[in-house]
Design a protein around this motif. Structure first.
Motif, PDB file in Angstrom:
ATOM      1  N   ALA A   1       0.852  -1.192   0.000  1.00 40.07           N
ATOM      2  CA  ALA A   1       0.000   0.000   0.000  1.00 40.07           C
ATOM      3  C   ALA A   1       0.885   1.238   0.000  1.00 40.07           C
ATOM      4  CB  ALA A   1      -0.934  -0.004   1.207  1.00 40.07           C
ATOM      5  N   TYR A   2       0.266   2.362  -0.333  1.00 41.07           N
ATOM      6  CA  TYR A   2       1.006   3.613  -0.460  1.00 41.07           C
ATOM      7  C   TYR A   2       0.197   4.754   0.140  1.00 41.07           C
ATOM      8  CZ  TYR A   2       3.888   0.973  -3.680  1.00 41.07           C
ATOM      9  OH  TYR A   2       4.708   0.024  -4.223  1.00 41.07           O
ATOM     10  N   LEU A   3       0.918   5.760   0.630  1.00 43.00           N
ATOM     11  CA  LEU A   3       0.260   6.981   1.060  1.00 43.00           C
ATOM     12  C   LEU A   3      -0.351   7.696  -0.136  1.00 43.00           C
ATOM     13  CD1 LEU A   3       2.895   8.423   3.574  1.00 43.00           C
ATOM     14  CD2 LEU A   3       0.686   7.392   4.159  1.00 43.00           C
ATOM     15  N   GLU A   4      -1.185   8.664   0.160  1.00 41.64           N
ATOM     16  CA  GLU A   4      -1.819   9.430  -0.909  1.00 41.64           C
ATOM     17  C   GLU A   4      -0.791  10.228  -1.719  1.00 41.64           C
ATOM     18  OE1 GLU A   4      -4.721   7.919   1.692  1.00 41.64           O
ATOM     19  OE2 GLU A   4      -2.901   9.065   2.161  1.00 41.64           O
ATOM     20  N   ASN A   5       0.366  10.509  -1.124  1.00 42.03           N
ATOM     21  CA  ASN A   5       1.417  11.225  -1.850  1.00 42.03           C
ATOM     22  C   ASN A   5       2.326  10.293  -2.652  1.00 42.03           C
ATOM     23  OD1 ASN A   5       3.083  10.000   0.012  1.00 42.03           O
ATOM     24  ND2 ASN A   5       3.589  11.873   1.121  1.00 42.03           N
ATOM     25  N   GLY A   6       2.052   8.979  -2.613  1.00 44.76           N
ATOM     26  CA  GLY A   6       2.817   8.017  -3.391  1.00 44.76           C
ATOM     27  C   GLY A   6       3.907   7.301  -2.640  1.00 44.76           C
ATOM     28  N   ASP A   7       4.209   7.704  -1.396  1.00 43.95           N
ATOM     29  CA  ASP A   7       5.247   7.036  -0.625  1.00 43.95           C
ATOM     30  C   ASP A   7       4.783   5.645  -0.194  1.00 43.95           C
ATOM     31  OD1 ASP A   7       6.815   9.244  -0.895  1.00 43.95           O
ATOM     32  OD2 ASP A   7       6.469  10.019   1.134  1.00 43.95           O
ATOM     33  N   ALA A   8       5.717   4.698  -0.225  1.00 44.17           N
ATOM     34  CA  ALA A   8       5.383   3.315   0.136  1.00 44.17           C
ATOM     35  C   ALA A   8       5.171   3.177   1.640  1.00 44.17           C
ATOM     36  CB  ALA A   8       6.494   2.375  -0.315  1.00 44.17           C
ATOM     37  N   LEU A   9       4.257   2.307   2.008  1.00 43.30           N
ATOM     38  CA  LEU A   9       4.006   1.961   3.403  1.00 43.30           C
ATOM     39  C   LEU A   9       4.452   0.523   3.645  1.00 43.30           C
ATOM     40  CD1 LEU A   9       0.434   3.476   3.955  1.00 43.30           C
ATOM     41  CD2 LEU A   9       2.547   4.238   5.049  1.00 43.30           C
ATOM     42  N   ARG A  10       5.294   0.312   4.621  1.00 43.83           N
ATOM     43  CA  ARG A  10       5.683  -1.049   4.970  1.00 43.83           C
ATOM     44  C   ARG A  10       4.483  -1.795   5.558  1.00 43.83           C
ATOM     45  NH1 ARG A  10      10.696   1.036   8.507  1.00 43.83           N
ATOM     46  NH2 ARG A  10       8.981   2.424   9.083  1.00 43.83           N
ATOM     47  N   THR A  11       4.458  -3.093   5.364  1.00 49.55           N
ATOM     48  CA  THR A  11       3.372  -3.906   5.912  1.00 49.55           C
ATOM     49  C   THR A  11       3.428  -3.898   7.436  1.00 49.55           C
ATOM     50  OG1 THR A  11       3.338  -5.343   3.971  1.00 49.55           O
ATOM     51  CG2 THR A  11       2.392  -6.226   5.999  1.00 49.55           C
ATOM     52  N   LEU A  12       2.266  -3.735   8.057  1.00 51.48           N
ATOM     53  CA  LEU A  12       2.140  -3.812   9.514  1.00 51.48           C
ATOM     54  C   LEU A  12       1.302  -5.048   9.842  1.00 51.48           C
ATOM     55  CD1 LEU A  12       2.481  -2.604  12.368  1.00 51.48           C
ATOM     56  CD2 LEU A  12       0.399  -1.285  11.959  1.00 51.48           C
ATOM     57  N   PHE A  13       1.916  -6.051  10.485  1.00 54.63           N
ATOM     58  CA  PHE A  13       1.225  -7.291  10.840  1.00 54.63           C
ATOM     59  C   PHE A  13       0.533  -7.126  12.195  1.00 54.63           C
ATOM     60  CE2 PHE A  13       4.409  -9.133   7.881  1.00 54.63           C
ATOM     61  CZ  PHE A  13       3.522  -9.778   7.024  1.00 54.63           C
TER      62      PHE A  13
END
Length: 555
Positions: free
Chosen positions: A366-378
């Motif tokens: 997934a990505y923020l609205e600005n395009g930055d990647a989000l690491r997976t949170l388990f």
């Protein structure tokens, strides 16, 4: 995050590191906690050999502390002086690390540029082209023919978190047990085992010591086989679903993954048939015979081995013919295995295999609205149930309860492994932590990272109030993956996992100066659900401990 496959130059990494939002209206103590989190993340990436991400975090930490926090209006407050000094001391150590890492990043980028030029030149010669701008993006310096020996940690295989949850759970279990064992060996003075056990009031891994002994070998085999299977499938060009736009984080399907041995570290030393697999066919029995019979009578060595047990230990005292010759030691350990082999098995099966099973990273889904990647949170599925049990007394009295979500970073993913219940005061609409230094000290001592928070709405619906939004902005300002979990047990839906949008939500809250605890905000879509297809993934069989720091008379 720094790129994994397309090597960046030092200047490109420092430019990314300097690109963060700073708001002087946020309390200095919150910024200092964010700086500490960056330090912990950098340590993990450094241990995993990820030079680009380590450099980015250390450089950003130095920028934050020296250029902003050292000029914060609250820098002179007595409660902040010690923490600010510690942060500046850490920067001095970081600068030394940056000087060591910088040449490696520069060399890697130069090799990438040279390799790219050679590939383009070869293709132009083969295809008769002279316009390199039309060549495919697949040639962005990814040398698929490089040997495994030259593959670096930041070039590991990237796995989809949702499709490899079983593997993720076992990795988390293994890391938690490793940390527990290490913590027990260096336990700080004044914290007894009874006190620690009393604080661990929940969680599926309460008997971790027994599980550590039982799974010391089978975890190695299971993890190895799972990774081998994933590598086999992806080497067979079976592509995983694409949940987002193509980025440099995603590896091509033809990536050559490293081979992981099926046998554990202990099995490599001693196989089931008695032959040391790592040393060829050298038998184990002849050295023992020569050791027990030091005489020079070479013609009769076979007759001597059965004699020592008879005079040394009477037969009624033992049944195992291979027991140690000293009766006292044998009687003490008769119900179990001898102590030295047990210790050796535990250490030898833990340390070497870490490198063997860390040959991958979880890719962002997934990505923020600005395009930055989000690491997976388990997220452990039983976290909400355990929290509601802890909060049940307050919920029955229409009082809110809050908890802190703590965990760790592993293989480019975040794992919630600890639910911390701090000392707090509550009303029907608010919940405030008190004695925050206690839970900060606990987080530091346990080497945990703060990944978000959870709280109840005893009589309200499941939503983020304006007070909740302002509270959460402090968590998400430097940890984009931080989440807020809201539990509304009397309503439907009964719970949700949220994050601020970025933009516009985070910026609107950080710049909000409206008075009062509860007030409206003019921005639409100020927060969003974070569960999958967001960056939060439910992880069955995940390790989870619940630690309640509240005084007993308030629980």
């Amino acid at each position: 995050m720094a790129s994994i496959n397309a090597p960046l130059s030092v200047n490109e990494i420092t430019e990314q590191a300097s690109n963060f939002e700073y708001n002087g209206h946020i309390k200095l103590r919150h910024w200092l906690r964010s700086a500490d989190t960056m330090q912990k993340e950098a340590q993990v990436y450094e241990a995993e050999g990820n030079d680009p991400q380590t450099y980015l975090l250390l450089y950003r930490h130095a920028q934050l502390v020296l250029n902003f926090l050292d000029k914060h209006p609250e820098k002179h407050l007595p409660e902040n002086k010690k923490a600010l000094k510690a942060a500046k001391d850490a920067v001095l150590r970081d600068l030394e690390k940056l000087e060591v890492i910088r040449p490696r990043i520069a060399k890697r980028h130069e090799e990438y540029q040279e390799r790219r030029k050679a590939q383009l030149k070869a293709l132009e010669a083969l295809e008769g082209r002279h316009d390199a701008s039309t060549l495919p993006r697949e040639l962005d310096g990814l040398s698929l023919q490089r040997s495994r020996a030259k593959r670096r940690s930041y070039e590991k295989a990237t796995l989809d978190a949702g499709e490899n949850r079983s593997l993720a759970a076992r990795l988390a279990q293994r890391e938690v047990r490793r940390r527990d064992a290490a913590r027990r060996s260096v336990r700080q003075a004044g914290v007894s085992e009874e006190e620690e056990h009393e604080r661990r009031v929940g969680g599926v891994w309460g008997d971790w010591e027994k599980e550590l002994r039982r799974e010391s070998n089978e975890v190695d085999d299971d993890l190895s086989s799972q990774i081998q299977e994933v590598a086999r499938m992806q080497n067979g060009h079976q592509e995983t679903p694409n949940f987002s736009r193509p980025t440099s984080f995603q590896s091509p399907s033809s990536y050559q993954y490293p081979t992981v041995p099926h046998k554990s570290a202990q099995e490599r030393w001693s196989s089931s048939d008695g032959k040391p697999a790592a040393l060829g066919t050298s038998p184990a029995l002849p050295p023992k015979e020569s050791y027990r019979t030091p005489s020079d009578a070479a013609p009769r060595p076979p007759a001597l081995p059965p004699k020592p047990p008879k005079p040394s230990v009477p037969a009624p005292l033992f049944e195992n013919p291979r027991a140690p010759p000293i009766p006292g030691k044998y009687i003490d350990v008769a119900p179990a295995a001898p102590p030295l082999p047990e210790k050796y098995t535990e250490t030898s099966s833990t340390n070497p295999s870490n490198s063997e099973f860390d040959e991958f990273n979880f890719k962002p889904n997934a990505y923020l609205e600005n395009g930055d990647a989000l690491r997976t949170l388990f997220l452990p599925p039983d976290l909400r149930e355990n929290f509601l049990k802890v909060a049940s007394r307050n919920t029955a009295r229409n009082l809110e309860t809050c908890g802190i979500l703590c965990g760790m970073l592993k293989s480019n993913a975040l794992f919630i492994t600890r639910l911390l219940i701090p000392e707090q005061t509550s009303t029907s609409d608010t919940c405030e932590t008190v004695n925050e230094q206690e839970y900060f000290d606990y987080v530091d001592k346990e080497d945990l990272m703060v990944l978000g928070w959870i709280h109840t709405h005893p009589s309200q619906t499941c939503f983020m109030s304006s007070r909740d939004l302002h509270t959460h902005s402090g968590y998400q300002v430097m940890m984009p993956e931080a989440v807020a979990i809201v539990c509304a047990p009397s309503k439907s839906p009964s719970w949700g996992v949220f994050r601020l949008t970025d933009p516009p939500g985070k910026q609107a809250i950080l710049n909000c100066r409206q008075p009062g605890i509860f007030h409206p905000h003019a921005v639409d879509d100020i927060y969003i659900e974070a569960l999958s297809p967001g960056h939060v993934v439910m992880l069955p069989n995940a390790p989870l401990d619940v630690v309640d720091l509240r005084p007993k008379n308030t629980r």
